[in-house]
Design an enzyme around this catalytic site. Structure first.
Site, PDB file in Angstrom:
ATOM      1  N   GLY A  81     -23.100   3.040  42.731  1.00  0.00           N
ATOM      2  CA  GLY A  81     -22.948   2.451  41.579  1.00  0.00           C
ATOM      3  C   GLY A  81     -21.653   2.618  41.085  1.00  0.00           C
ATOM      4  N   GLN A 114     -15.012   4.269  34.936  1.00  0.00           N
ATOM      5  CA  GLN A 114     -14.593   5.183  36.029  1.00  0.00           C
ATOM      6  C   GLN A 114     -13.528   4.869  36.743  1.00  0.00           C
ATOM      7  OE1 GLN A 114     -19.033   5.188  37.829  1.00  0.00           O
ATOM      8  NE2 GLN A 114     -17.980   7.074  38.333  1.00  0.00           N
ATOM      9  N   CYS A 143     -22.358  11.940  41.435  1.00  0.00           N
ATOM     10  CA  CYS A 143     -21.368  11.162  40.897  1.00  0.00           C
ATOM     11  C   CYS A 143     -20.044  10.960  41.140  1.00  0.00           C
ATOM     12  CB  CYS A 143     -21.204  11.493  39.270  1.00  0.00           C
ATOM     13  SG  CYS A 143     -20.147  10.286  38.212  1.00  0.00           S
ATOM     14  N   LEU A 144     -19.256   9.633  41.397  1.00  0.00           N
ATOM     15  CA  LEU A 144     -18.000   9.582  42.019  1.00  0.00           C
ATOM     16  C   LEU A 144     -16.920  10.242  41.161  1.00  0.00           C
ATOM     17  CD1 LEU A 144     -18.280   6.037  43.402  1.00  0.00           C
ATOM     18  CD2 LEU A 144     -18.535   8.064  44.592  1.00  0.00           C
ATOM     19  N   HIS A 159     -28.046   6.172  34.982  1.00  0.00           N
ATOM     20  CA  HIS A 159     -26.828   6.982  35.144  1.00  0.00           C
ATOM     21  C   HIS A 159     -25.665   6.220  34.598  1.00  0.00           C
ATOM     22  CE1 HIS A 159     -24.305   9.587  38.010  1.00  0.00           C
ATOM     23  NE2 HIS A 159     -23.528   8.814  37.700  1.00  0.00           N
ATOM     24  N   GLU A 160     -25.454   4.971  35.126  1.00  0.00           N
ATOM     25  CA  GLU A 160     -24.439   4.255  34.920  1.00  0.00           C
ATOM     26  C   GLU A 160     -24.546   3.684  33.510  1.00  0.00           C
ATOM     27  OE1 GLU A 160     -22.336   3.902  37.239  1.00  0.00           O
ATOM     28  OE2 GLU A 160     -23.558   4.702  38.767  1.00  0.00           O
ATOM     29  N   HIS A 191     -22.544   6.161  31.505  1.00  0.00           N
ATOM     30  CA  HIS A 191     -21.120   6.190  31.839  1.00  0.00           C
ATOM     31  C   HIS A 191     -20.476   5.409  30.508  1.00  0.00           C
ATOM     32  CE1 HIS A 191     -19.937   8.280  35.382  1.00  0.00           C
ATOM     33  NE2 HIS A 191     -20.849   7.659  36.054  1.00  0.00           N
TER      34      HIS A 191
HETATM   35  O1  K1U Z   1     -20.234   7.517  40.193  1.00  0.00           O
HETATM   36  C1  K1U Z   1     -21.240   7.136  40.049  1.00  0.00           C
HETATM   37  O2  K1U Z   1     -21.615   6.372  39.037  1.00  0.00           O
HETATM   38  C2  K1U Z   1     -22.126   6.394  41.308  1.00  0.00           C
HETATM   39  C3  K1U Z   1     -23.148   7.251  42.118  1.00  0.00           C
HETATM   40  C4  K1U Z   1     -24.441   6.787  41.422  1.00  0.00           C
HETATM   41  C5  K1U Z   1     -25.651   7.558  41.696  1.00  0.00           C
HETATM   42  C6  K1U Z   1     -25.987   8.171  42.561  1.00  0.00           C
HETATM   43  C7  K1U Z   1     -27.061   8.852  42.715  1.00  0.00           C
HETATM   44  C8  K1U Z   1     -27.963   8.922  41.695  1.00  0.00           C
HETATM   45  C9  K1U Z   1     -27.604   8.409  40.478  1.00  0.00           C
HETATM   46  C10 K1U Z   1     -26.406   7.765  40.352  1.00  0.00           C
HETATM   47  C11 K1U Z   1     -22.813   7.400  43.270  1.00  0.00           C
HETATM   48  O3  K1U Z   1     -23.062   6.494  43.959  1.00  0.00           O
HETATM   49  S1  K1U Z   1     -23.003   8.959  43.946  1.00  0.00           S
HETATM   50  C12 K1U Z   1     -22.818   8.713  45.732  1.00  0.00           C
HETATM   51  C13 K1U Z   1     -24.095   8.377  46.326  1.00  0.00           C
HETATM   52  O4  K1U Z   1     -25.036   8.404  45.799  1.00  0.00           O
HETATM   53  C14 K1U Z   1     -24.123   7.825  47.594  1.00  0.00           C
HETATM   54  C15 K1U Z   1     -22.889   7.796  48.632  1.00  0.00           C
HETATM   55  C16 K1U Z   1     -22.918   7.068  49.749  1.00  0.00           C
HETATM   56  C17 K1U Z   1     -24.392   6.746  50.271  1.00  0.00           C
HETATM   57  C18 K1U Z   1     -25.566   7.006  49.598  1.00  0.00           C
HETATM   58  C19 K1U Z   1     -25.215   7.337  48.325  1.00  0.00           C
HETATM   59 ZN    ZN Z   2     -21.473   8.497  37.867  1.00  0.00          ZN
END
Ligand code: K1U
Ligand code: ZN
Length: 171
Positions: free
Chosen positions: A46, A51, A93-94, A135-136, A139
């Site tokens: 996401g 971001q 979260c990225l 979560h998004e 943000h």
């Molecule tokens: O930064 C963000 O908002 C994105 C975040 C979204 C998220 C992940 C898990 C739970 C709630 C919200 C991510 O994408 S973190 C990275 C991640 O989860 C992932 C990366 C590679 C493969 C699978 C998952």
């Molecule tokens: Zn995030």
């Protein structure tokens, strides 16, 4: 389409409240394309526009696990209604690199939004999709998942991230 740098905590921009999109035209669609490229490159499931430094109420998402069968989703001006029942899910979260924590949230939600073409949609979500949407959506209000942690845990994470940032070599 291009991959943009993702802002990381601590950064005041991430704490802004994003503004509604007035209309969906070429500029907004280009932004959504860039967001999706950025999310896939990270990699993540996401991304909210803030971001990458754009304070617009736009989210992109793809929770499919199959590399060859992408299922991108675009949410413009999303409005959410949550269920009362909650469950815990491990979140990342990225914008908070290498940190993960179990966060308790409603386990189902309903979201009303405009899609890539500006068409009104209603989606009922549960599981990872519901978690990711919430979560998004956070943000868009300048909220990060670490805000749900204890003061001590949050400050330790921010300290670590600040240290990593100042150790980064700039060329
Ligand atoms: O930064 C963000 O908002 C994105 C975040 C979204 C998220 C992940 C898990 C739970 C709630 C919200 C991510 O994408 S973190 C990275 C991640 O989860 C992932 C990366 C590679 C493969 C699978 C998952
Ligand atoms: Zn995030």
């Amino acid at each position: 389409m291009s991959v943009k740098p993702i802002l990381t905590e601590p950064n005041k921009i991430l704490r802004q409240i994003s503004k509604p999109v007035e209309s969906i035209g070429d500029e907004e669609r280009r932004l959504m394309d860039d967001m999706l490229d950025t999310m896939y490159a990270a990699p993540g499931i996401g991304l909210a526009a803030i971001q990458i430094g754009v304070p617009k109420r736009i989210i992109v998402m793809d929770i499919s696990r199959d590399e060859d069968k992408k299922e991108p989703r675009y949410f413009v001006n999303p409005v959410i209604k949550n269920n009362n029942e909650t469950s815990k899910y491990e979140e990342g979260c990225l914008s908070v690199p290498d940190q993960f924590a179990e966060i308790e949230r409603p386990n189902e939600c309903e979201v009303e939004y405009l899609d890539y073409n500006g068409k009104k949609q209603l989606l009922k979500a549960d599981g990872l999709l519901a978690t990711c949407i919430q979560h998004e959506m956070d943000h868009l209000e300048g909220v990060l998942f670490i805000d749900y942690l204890s003061k001590l845990k949050k400050s330790m994470i921010i300290k670590k991230l600040s240290k990593n940032k100042s150790n980064r070599i700039i060329v």
